[in-house]
Design an enzyme around this catalytic site. Structure first.
Site, PDB file in Angstrom:
ATOM      1  N   ASP A  64       1.420  -6.310   9.330  1.00  0.00           N
ATOM      2  CA  ASP A  64       0.112  -6.869   9.677  1.00  0.00           C
ATOM      3  C   ASP A  64      -0.131  -8.124   8.855  1.00  0.00           C
ATOM      4  OD1 ASP A  64      -0.770  -4.642  11.442  1.00  0.00           O
ATOM      5  OD2 ASP A  64      -0.700  -3.502   9.578  1.00  0.00           O
ATOM      6  N   ASP A  66      -3.377 -10.294   7.557  1.00  0.00           N
ATOM      7  CA  ASP A  66      -4.829 -10.384   7.415  1.00  0.00           C
ATOM      8  C   ASP A  66      -5.210 -11.731   6.837  1.00  0.00           C
ATOM      9  OD1 ASP A  66      -4.969  -7.792   8.339  1.00  0.00           O
ATOM     10  OD2 ASP A  66      -5.070  -6.899   6.346  1.00  0.00           O
ATOM     11  N   ASP A 143      -8.379  -3.805  -4.345  1.00  0.00           N
ATOM     12  CA  ASP A 143      -8.018  -2.601  -5.080  1.00  0.00           C
ATOM     13  C   ASP A 143      -6.943  -2.832  -6.143  1.00  0.00           C
ATOM     14  OD1 ASP A 143      -6.060  -3.087  -3.198  1.00  0.00           O
ATOM     15  OD2 ASP A 143      -6.302  -1.191  -2.124  1.00  0.00           O
TER      16      ASP A 143
END
Length: 450
Positions: A64, A66, A143
């Site tokens: 993916d 982003d 995170d």
């Protein structure tokens, strides 16, 4: 950055120029590049961010891509006709290019609850967060430090605000901010730590791992559907065995799969062999581009408890079919309170389990009926995994493997019509070699004559 002192709101920026990192636009999705370029041309900041940057720097191909930007979701929607806005907890823009979706997120801010923006926190968990901020604030809101790297499309540099590049070099996962606070915000971050450590072959920083035992029970409050999705990421992405071992090493398995942890705690080495071999086989299929099903995986993980519950019930005099059905329902019901396994998968799991006792019956009609069952192949593969349970189980697996290779008439002739079982030690029939056909001599054919 001091991990014990909470989020550092003044991160130190390190810019890695194009000639000092290995990211090439050839390895970036064309759709992601189109989004990045259009945002940049419209006057907005545009960065490839998160796991894509991390994986590209490690020489991996991201699944993916982003994008992070200072454009709001509404700004993004105005720029892209193929855009839809989603999310309540985190408002995002999805730009759709056929089957590919590029997720575009606006920089998150550090505003506190009650201030400007839209943030709602319940018992330390963020349930809604739509406060926009700067790229510096966005970086420290992420995170892990290795996930807070930004690829700048304007000059092709990598921007590092929190020390992520150093962590990549050290092969370590460190949280941004105080671990207890970050895990309370989102307990699933603990699972992500284990999954990423397994995928990237990294170790988890001691400070990041320390709260697992005390904060782990909070996973019970996470949405079971979300834990199902996280389980698929861990076990069906090609690193299932390493993820499983990491969960055990970190002490998190008992919070995600309490049924599995309980069965393994009894010290059954054959069960451990079955689970690990099942995960290893799944990893191999993923690597070879073959299909995998969550049903078989979860059947492997929950088998130990289902088997033991069924055997105890049978020992108490319960009918075998009823015992297996009740054991399956009990174990699946307990596990689904933690991980929401959809019914279409639990149904297949229950069939795989219920067919296992039928492999021990080798009467003629039962054998052929079992071979025509829609779940026969999955159940047979499961039987092969059970080979370590006992020498008899290993022999049974070999019997069925050989039986499938025989012509139907040969197999039928070798099987008892009724009353047989695996305990009767029915020998797998061997197909006799066909006699060579004599060549019919045509009239006037003198071949072979002296």
């Amino acid at each position: 950055m001091n991990l014990e002192s909470g989020i550092d709101t003044k991160p130190a920026l390190r810019i890695i120029p194009r000639d000092q990192h290995g990211i090439s636009r050839k390895n970036i999705s064309k759709a992601a590049l189109r989004v990045l370029y259009r945002l940049n041309e419209a006057g907005y900041a545009a960065y490839l961010v998160g796991g894509a940057v991390r994986d590209l720097l490690l020489g991996l191909q991201p699944k993916d891509f982003d994008v992070a930007t200072d454009a709001t979701p509404d700004d993004v929607k105005r720029l892209f006709r193929n855009c839809r806005l989603i999310g309540r907890r985190f408002r995002l823009a999805h730009v759709v290019f056929g089957p590919e979706i590029i997720e575009v997120a606006t920089f998150r801010g550090l505003g506190e609850e009650g201030g400007e923006g839209d943030r709602h926190i319940v018992d330390g968990r963020i349930v809604r967060d739509n406060i926009w901020g700067t790229i510096e604030e966005d970086a420290v809101r992420r995170d892990f430090r290795v996930n807070a790297l930004y690829y700048d499309i304007s000059d092709f540099s990598v921007r590092d605000y929190v020390g992520g590049m150093q962590d990549l070099e050290d092969r370590v996962l460190r949280l941004i901010g105080d671990p207890v606070t970050r895990y309370r915000e989102d307990p699933v971050r603990m699972l992500r730590a284990a999954r990423l450590a397994a995928k990237l072959d990294m170790r988890i920083d001691a400070a990041a791992m320390a709260p697992f035992e005390s904060i782990g029970p909070l996973l019970a409050e996470a949405a079971p559907a979300r834990l199902f999705d996280e389980s698929l990421k861990m076990f069906l992405s090609g690193n299932g065995l390493k993820s499983f071992r990491m969960l055990e090493q970190c002490g998190l398995l008992k919070f995600l799969f309490p049924v599995t942890a309980r069965a393994l705690k009894r010290g059954d080495e054959a069960l451990r062999s079955l689970v690990e071999q099942g995960l290893a086989n799944t990893d191999t299929r993923v690597a070879e581009g073959k299909s995998v099903t969550p049903a078989f995986l979860f059947a492997v993980l929950l088998w130990g408890e289902v088997r033991d519950v069924a055997h105890h019930a049978i020992a108490r005099g319960q009918d075998s079919n009823e015992a297996w059905a009740r054991a399956a329902a009990q174990v699946v019901g307990e596990q689904c309170q933690r991980v929401a396994i959809p019914r279409r998968f639990t149904f297949t799991m229950e069939e795989i389990w219920s067919l296992q006792p039928r492999f021990e019956q080798v009467q003629r009609k039962r054998v052929f009926r079992l071979m025509t069952h829609p779940r026969f192949r999955a159940a047979f593969d499961f039987l092969l995994l059970r080979a370590a349970e006992s020498p008899a189980m290993h022999e049974l697996g070999q019997w069925w493997a050989h039986a499938q290779q025989l012509p139907q008439d040969v197999l039928s002739a070798a099987l008892p019509a009724g009353g047989g079982s695996a305990n009767d030690h029915v020998v797998a029939p061997v197909a006799s070699k066909p006699r060579p056909r004599r060549r019919r001599r045509k009239p006037g054919d003198k071949s072979g004559s002296v």
